[in-house]
Write a protein that holds these residues in place. Structure first.
Motif, mmCIF file in Angstrom:
data_model
loop_
_atom_site.group_PDB
_atom_site.id
_atom_site.type_symbol
_atom_site.label_atom_id
_atom_site.label_comp_id
_atom_site.label_asym_id
_atom_site.label_seq_id
_atom_site.Cartn_x
_atom_site.Cartn_y
_atom_site.Cartn_z
ATOM 1 N N GLY A 145 0.844 -1.112 -0.188
ATOM 2 C CA GLY A 145 -0.176 0.008 -0.396
ATOM 3 C C GLY A 145 1.155 1.313 0.120
ATOM 4 N N LYS A 146 1.991 1.321 -0.308
ATOM 5 C CA LYS A 146 3.171 2.564 -0.440
ATOM 6 C C LYS A 146 3.002 2.648 -1.332
ATOM 7 C CE LYS A 146 6.739 1.354 3.150
ATOM 8 N NZ LYS A 146 6.822 2.362 3.703
ATOM 9 N N HIS B 243 -3.044 1.004 -8.285
ATOM 10 C CA HIS B 243 -3.451 -0.024 -8.679
ATOM 11 C C HIS B 243 -5.001 0.922 -7.509
ATOM 12 C CE1 HIS B 243 -1.544 -3.020 -10.503
ATOM 13 N NE2 HIS B 243 -0.477 -2.794 -10.291
ATOM 14 N N PRO B 244 -5.811 -0.567 -6.957
ATOM 15 C CA PRO B 244 -6.938 -0.160 -5.910
ATOM 16 C C PRO B 244 -5.762 -0.653 -4.986
ATOM 17 C CG PRO B 244 -8.266 -1.136 -7.853
ATOM 18 C CD PRO B 244 -6.440 -1.574 -8.373
ATOM 19 N N SER B 245 -7.160 0.013 -4.167
ATOM 20 C CA SER B 245 -6.107 -0.489 -2.420
ATOM 21 C C SER B 245 -6.619 -2.273 -2.672
ATOM 22 C CB SER B 245 -6.809 0.577 -1.557
ATOM 23 O OG SER B 245 -6.407 -0.199 -0.062
ATOM 24 N N LYS B 246 -5.574 -3.050 -1.504
ATOM 25 C CA LYS B 246 -5.951 -3.811 -1.132
ATOM 26 C C LYS B 246 -7.236 -4.366 -0.179
ATOM 27 C CE LYS B 246 -1.034 -4.651 0.021
ATOM 28 N NZ LYS B 246 0.363 -5.164 0.979
ATOM 29 N N SER C 61 -4.805 -9.256 6.916
ATOM 30 C CA SER C 61 -5.928 -10.193 6.341
ATOM 31 C C SER C 61 -6.010 -9.365 5.062
ATOM 32 C CB SER C 61 -7.644 -10.262 7.043
ATOM 33 O OG SER C 61 -8.243 -8.408 7.262
ATOM 34 N N PHE C 62 -6.078 -8.297 4.713
ATOM 35 C CA PHE C 62 -5.986 -7.859 2.881
ATOM 36 C C PHE C 62 -4.781 -8.652 2.256
ATOM 37 C CE2 PHE C 62 -6.845 -4.222 6.234
ATOM 38 C CZ PHE C 62 -7.567 -3.950 6.091
ATOM 39 N N ASP C 63 -4.203 -8.998 3.147
ATOM 40 C CA ASP C 63 -2.687 -9.671 1.851
ATOM 41 C C ASP C 63 -3.941 -10.593 1.831
ATOM 42 O OD1 ASP C 63 -1.084 -7.632 2.117
ATOM 43 O OD2 ASP C 63 -0.631 -8.540 4.561
ATOM 44 N N MET C 64 -4.527 -11.583 2.829
ATOM 45 C CA MET C 64 -5.113 -12.931 2.938
ATOM 46 C C MET C 64 -5.629 -12.369 1.366
ATOM 47 S SD MET C 64 -2.549 -14.327 3.967
ATOM 48 C CE MET C 64 -1.383 -13.111 3.458
#
Length: 228
Positions: free
Chosen positions: A119-120, A147-150, A177-180
């Motif tokens: 997200g950086k 890109h759109p956010s996770k 959880s956003f990554d998964m």
């Protein structure tokens, strides 16, 4: 050559490779100062790590409008850059124990490519890569600028397209959880890490949750079906 199919390991950054929570919390306090509001508790701030800043501000301050959110984003970025410039990347965002060794071991394999999905901003990511002397380690760098956010799958889909690796040979390593959820949405296996900013109970989408980088090789081999 090993004869194995080419594989891809994509890493989240904050809370996975580096521990930047001090600067994140301080920068968020500065962001809330721009709208004359107290910052949320530390746990709430760390709970949004991984989201793009524009989305994070709407989560933390849903009562505010788009203009205030934009000011908060700029306030956060300015404070974060100031903190990094004052202390240096290595001190403000130190690598977790074992991270560098894990990256070097994976980089040495001729059947594995490495990437980042974060997200950086691109600028922030490049500064971190430079500060830790990780130039040339990653074959694909995906960040919030494009890109759109996770948990939207865009970052991982772009990483797959850029490297030519199929989703079944790719793994997303992250602490939230956003990554998964992003991994699941893109058909990629998720490996959660137990030392990051989300409690491991939230990593329900992970194929495996590891407690140290020394556990990563076994997790990858299990997912890819390779012999121990």
């Amino acid at each position: 050559m090993t004869g194995r199919a080419l594989s891809l390991v994509v890493f989240d950054v904050d809370g996975t490779l580096v521990d930047s929570q001090g600067d994140i919390v301080a920068a968020m306090a500065a962001a809330f100062d721009t709208v004359a509001l107290p910052a949320p508790p530390r746990a709430e701030v760390l709970g949004i790590v991984g989201l793009s800043l524009d989305v994070a501000m709407t989560v933390l301050a849903p009562m505010l409008g788009a203009g205030d959110h934009a000011r908060m984003v700029q306030g956060y970025k300015a404070a974060y850059m100031d903190l990094r410039a004052t202390t240096g990347v290595a001190q403000s965002s130190p690598l977790y124990s074992g991270a560098l060794e894990a990256l070097e071991a994976l980089r040495a394999r001729d059947d594995v490519l490495l990437g980042v999905a974060t997200g950086k901003s691109r600028r922030g990511l490049e500064k971190l890569v430079e500060g830790h002397r990780l130039q040339g380690v990653f074959q694909t760098l995906q960040c919030a600028d494009f890109h759109p956010s996770k948990p939207h799958p865009s970052m991982l889909l772009a990483a797959l397209a850029e490297t030519g690796v199929t989703a079944d040979r790719a793994v997303m390593v992250g602490d939230t959880s956003f990554d998964m959820d992003m991994a699941q949405a893109s058909g990629v296996s998720g490996v959660g890490v137990g030392w990051g900013y989300h409690d491991r109970s939230r990593l329900t989408g992970a194929r495996r949750v590891i407690d140290g980088f020394e556990d990563l090789p076994d997790a990858l081999d299990e997912i890819w079906g390779l012999p121990a």
